[in-house]
Design a protein around this motif. Structure first.
Motif, PDB file in Angstrom:
ATOM      1  N   GLU A 299      19.524  -1.346  19.676  1.00  0.00           N
ATOM      2  CA  GLU A 299      20.056   0.006  19.852  1.00  0.00           C
ATOM      3  C   GLU A 299      18.972   1.008  20.243  1.00  0.00           C
ATOM      4  O   GLU A 299      19.275   2.181  20.465  1.00  0.00           O
ATOM      5  N   GLY A 300      17.742   0.549  20.325  1.00  0.00           N
ATOM      6  CA  GLY A 300      16.650   1.406  20.772  1.00  0.00           C
ATOM      7  C   GLY A 300      15.846   2.064  19.673  1.00  0.00           C
ATOM      8  O   GLY A 300      15.014   2.943  19.952  1.00  0.00           O
ATOM      9  N   HIS A 301      16.044   1.652  18.422  1.00  0.00           N
ATOM     10  CA  HIS A 301      15.298   2.247  17.318  1.00  0.00           C
ATOM     11  C   HIS A 301      13.879   1.668  17.263  1.00  0.00           C
ATOM     12  O   HIS A 301      13.721   0.449  17.262  1.00  0.00           O
ATOM     13  N   PRO A 302      12.858   2.519  17.204  1.00  0.00           N
ATOM     14  CA  PRO A 302      11.492   2.003  17.089  1.00  0.00           C
ATOM     15  C   PRO A 302      11.249   1.436  15.692  1.00  0.00           C
ATOM     16  O   PRO A 302      11.675   2.017  14.692  1.00  0.00           O
ATOM     17  N   ALA A 303      10.595   0.298  15.614  1.00  0.00           N
ATOM     18  CA  ALA A 303      10.289  -0.305  14.315  1.00  0.00           C
ATOM     19  C   ALA A 303       9.283  -1.427  14.496  1.00  0.00           C
ATOM     20  O   ALA A 303       9.233  -2.083  15.536  1.00  0.00           O
ATOM     21  N   VAL A 304       8.498  -1.630  13.446  1.00  0.00           N
ATOM     22  CA  VAL A 304       7.659  -2.814  13.320  1.00  0.00           C
ATOM     23  C   VAL A 304       8.498  -3.869  12.623  1.00  0.00           C
ATOM     24  O   VAL A 304       9.337  -3.550  11.780  1.00  0.00           O
ATOM     25  N   VAL A 305       8.289  -5.124  12.966  1.00  0.00           N
ATOM     26  CA  VAL A 305       8.980  -6.213  12.274  1.00  0.00           C
ATOM     27  C   VAL A 305       7.943  -7.124  11.640  1.00  0.00           C
ATOM     28  O   VAL A 305       7.006  -7.569  12.308  1.00  0.00           O
TER      29      VAL A 305
ATOM     30  N   ARG B 127      11.943 -10.577  20.551  1.00  0.00           N
ATOM     31  CA  ARG B 127      11.197 -10.533  21.822  1.00  0.00           C
ATOM     32  C   ARG B 127      11.703  -9.382  22.697  1.00  0.00           C
ATOM     33  O   ARG B 127      12.904  -9.198  22.883  1.00  0.00           O
ATOM     34  N   ASN B 128      10.774  -8.586  23.191  1.00  0.00           N
ATOM     35  CA  ASN B 128      11.055  -7.423  24.049  1.00  0.00           C
ATOM     36  C   ASN B 128      11.823  -6.313  23.336  1.00  0.00           C
ATOM     37  O   ASN B 128      12.342  -5.405  23.989  1.00  0.00           O
ATOM     38  N   LEU B 129      11.877  -6.352  22.000  1.00  0.00           N
ATOM     39  CA  LEU B 129      12.609  -5.344  21.253  1.00  0.00           C
ATOM     40  C   LEU B 129      11.741  -4.592  20.242  1.00  0.00           C
ATOM     41  O   LEU B 129      11.903  -3.385  20.079  1.00  0.00           O
ATOM     42  N   ALA B 130      10.869  -5.287  19.554  1.00  0.00           N
ATOM     43  CA  ALA B 130      10.083  -4.668  18.485  1.00  0.00           C
ATOM     44  C   ALA B 130       8.987  -3.769  19.037  1.00  0.00           C
ATOM     45  O   ALA B 130       8.363  -4.076  20.063  1.00  0.00           O
ATOM     46  N   SER B 131       8.739  -2.655  18.342  1.00  0.00           N
ATOM     47  CA  SER B 131       7.624  -1.772  18.711  1.00  0.00           C
ATOM     48  C   SER B 131       6.290  -2.457  18.457  1.00  0.00           C
ATOM     49  O   SER B 131       5.319  -2.251  19.180  1.00  0.00           O
ATOM     50  N   ALA B 132       6.245  -3.243  17.395  1.00  0.00           N
ATOM     51  CA  ALA B 132       5.059  -4.006  17.022  1.00  0.00           C
ATOM     52  C   ALA B 132       5.514  -5.076  16.052  1.00  0.00           C
ATOM     53  O   ALA B 132       6.628  -5.024  15.509  1.00  0.00           O
ATOM     54  N   VAL B 133       4.656  -6.059  15.813  1.00  0.00           N
ATOM     55  CA  VAL B 133       4.991  -7.127  14.878  1.00  0.00           C
ATOM     56  C   VAL B 133       3.858  -7.275  13.873  1.00  0.00           C
ATOM     57  O   VAL B 133       2.686  -7.176  14.227  1.00  0.00           O
ATOM     58  N   MET B 134       4.233  -7.462  12.606  1.00  0.00           N
ATOM     59  CA  MET B 134       3.254  -7.711  11.553  1.00  0.00           C
ATOM     60  C   MET B 134       3.286  -9.194  11.211  1.00  0.00           C
ATOM     61  O   MET B 134       4.353  -9.759  10.936  1.00  0.00           O
ATOM     62  N   LEU B 135       2.099  -9.808  11.230  1.00  0.00           N
ATOM     63  CA  LEU B 135       1.987 -11.231  10.923  1.00  0.00           C
ATOM     64  C   LEU B 135       1.370 -11.408   9.546  1.00  0.00           C
ATOM     65  O   LEU B 135       0.196 -11.116   9.347  1.00  0.00           O
ATOM     66  N   PRO B 136       2.142 -11.893   8.562  1.00  0.00           N
ATOM     67  CA  PRO B 136       1.575 -12.120   7.234  1.00  0.00           C
ATOM     68  C   PRO B 136       0.657 -13.334   7.207  1.00  0.00           C
ATOM     69  O   PRO B 136       0.686 -14.179   8.108  1.00  0.00           O
ATOM     70  N   LYS B 137      -0.169 -13.368   6.169  1.00  0.00           N
ATOM     71  CA  LYS B 137      -1.100 -14.486   5.955  1.00  0.00           C
ATOM     72  C   LYS B 137      -1.979 -14.729   7.184  1.00  0.00           C
ATOM     73  O   LYS B 137      -2.289 -15.880   7.532  1.00  0.00           O
TER      74      LYS B 137
ATOM     75  N   ALA C  74       1.166 -13.877  20.024  1.00  0.00           N
ATOM     76  CA  ALA C  74       1.135 -13.065  21.239  1.00  0.00           C
ATOM     77  C   ALA C  74       1.751 -13.804  22.419  1.00  0.00           C
ATOM     78  O   ALA C  74       2.374 -13.186  23.297  1.00  0.00           O
ATOM     79  N   ALA C  75       1.601 -15.108  22.451  1.00  0.00           N
ATOM     80  CA  ALA C  75       2.189 -15.886  23.543  1.00  0.00           C
ATOM     81  C   ALA C  75       3.713 -15.821  23.504  1.00  0.00           C
ATOM     82  O   ALA C  75       4.374 -15.839  24.543  1.00  0.00           O
ATOM     83  N   GLY C  76       4.274 -15.716  22.305  1.00  0.00           N
ATOM     84  CA  GLY C  76       5.720 -15.621  22.177  1.00  0.00           C
ATOM     85  C   GLY C  76       6.250 -14.209  22.291  1.00  0.00           C
ATOM     86  O   GLY C  76       7.450 -14.011  22.505  1.00  0.00           O
ATOM     87  N   LEU C  77       5.364 -13.227  22.157  1.00  0.00           N
ATOM     88  CA  LEU C  77       5.748 -11.819  22.231  1.00  0.00           C
ATOM     89  C   LEU C  77       4.789 -11.081  23.164  1.00  0.00           C
ATOM     90  O   LEU C  77       4.041 -10.194  22.734  1.00  0.00           O
ATOM     91  N   PRO C  78       4.780 -11.420  24.435  1.00  0.00           N
ATOM     92  CA  PRO C  78       3.808 -10.824  25.347  1.00  0.00           C
ATOM     93  C   PRO C  78       3.935  -9.304  25.406  1.00  0.00           C
ATOM     94  O   PRO C  78       5.034  -8.762  25.512  1.00  0.00           O
ATOM     95  N   GLY C  79       2.790  -8.637  25.283  1.00  0.00           N
ATOM     96  CA  GLY C  79       2.756  -7.183  25.374  1.00  0.00           C
ATOM     97  C   GLY C  79       3.093  -6.451  24.096  1.00  0.00           C
ATOM     98  O   GLY C  79       3.054  -5.213  24.060  1.00  0.00           O
ATOM     99  N   THR C  80       3.434  -7.172  23.034  1.00  0.00           N
ATOM    100  CA  THR C  80       3.795  -6.527  21.772  1.00  0.00           C
ATOM    101  C   THR C  80       2.552  -6.356  20.897  1.00  0.00           C
ATOM    102  O   THR C  80       1.847  -7.339  20.627  1.00  0.00           O
TER     103      THR C  80
END
Length: 272
Positions: free
Chosen positions: A59-65, A83-93, A104-110
């Protein structure tokens, strides 16, 4: 979007399986919301959470996942859903640059925020932060404390680890890190002490667990009026390429860089 992530003071977690809370979290005043697919979501709710998060982002809401770690059975589906939706992604551990590169290979440009919350992650923090897709790290105090057998609320026990993450971010040229959570949701005294401690070590942002933590964290992590006034004085009196004295304080290039950083965090331009 990178500037939004690097300049954020507050990141508010909201469980991915609670879409009824998404809008409230977005309206809390937090600079960014983290839609959590990991710790806050039980294994039997992962699929539902993933779909709720995907729909909100679509729906266009900015968010980190925050996705599940790469060695879990949910990780690949998490990545595909955002993919192509998240503003940024947090990777635990986060413990190695190879983990960042695979994500990054699975989420290019994120933009990626590695959550450094293990002993190995702290030891290898410079390499983790130096991975190309990383924009700033975050510190996971609760998981790290559990691993090394200390109280996660102890400033002294985790001082070295926190400082190691701050130094790693600076060494890699990344934005200053995001401090871990304060689990005492009702105690503003504890929250204030945690914020002051984190700020004194070089953190410029905070992971929040509840909307009521957001206003205090935003205030504490914003430059004060005195800091802004100091920065303006330092920069207004600067002499090109030389050392000068302002208010009895020697002013050289490192002081000027700190003054510029304060004004940047305050959203102000330095005097010309």
């Amino acid at each position: 979007m990178t500037e939004l992530v690097t300049g954020a003071r507050t990141f508010l977690f909201v469980p991915g399986h609670r879409p009824d809370r998404f809008a409230k979290a977005a309206a809390s005043g937090a600079d960014l919301v983290i839609l959590d697919l990991e710790d806050a979501v039980a294994p039997d709710r992962k699929d539902d959470a993933r779909e709720h998060v995907r729909a909100w982002l679509a729906e266009g809401h900015p968010a980190v996942v925050r996705v599940n770690p790469g060695d879990t059975p949910w990780h690949d589906e998490d990545v595909a859903a955002i993919r192509n939706l998240a503003s940024a992604v947090m990777l635990p551990k986060a413990e190695a640059p190879q983990q960042i590169e695979a994500l990054a290979a699975g989420l290019p440009g994120t933009p990626i925020l590695p959550l450094i919350e293990t002993a190995l992650g702290v030891v290898q923090a410079v390499a983790v932060c130096a991975a190309e897709a990383v924009v700033r790290p975050a510190f996971g105090n609760v998981d790290l404390a559990a691993q090394i057998g200390v109280d996660h609320t102890s400033h002294e026990a985790l001082r070295h680890a926190r400082s190691a993450v701050v130094l790693a971010a600076a060494a890699a040229g990344r934005a200053a890190p995001v401090d871990g959570v304060t689990t005492a949701l009702e105690d503003v005294v504890i929250l204030d002490a945690d914020l002051e401690h984190a700020k004194s070590l070089g953190f410029t942002a905070k992971l929040c667990l509840h909307p009521r933590q957001v206003p205090l964290a935003n205030r504490a992590l914003s430059p004060t009026d005195d800091e802004i006034a100091w920065a303006h004085r330092m920069l207004s009196q600067r002499a090109c390429g030389s050392v000068t004295v302002v208010d009895g304080q020697m002013v050289d290039r490192p002081v000027l860089l700190r003054a510029q950083a304060i004004l940047a965090r305050a959203g102000q331009r330095p005097p010309q």
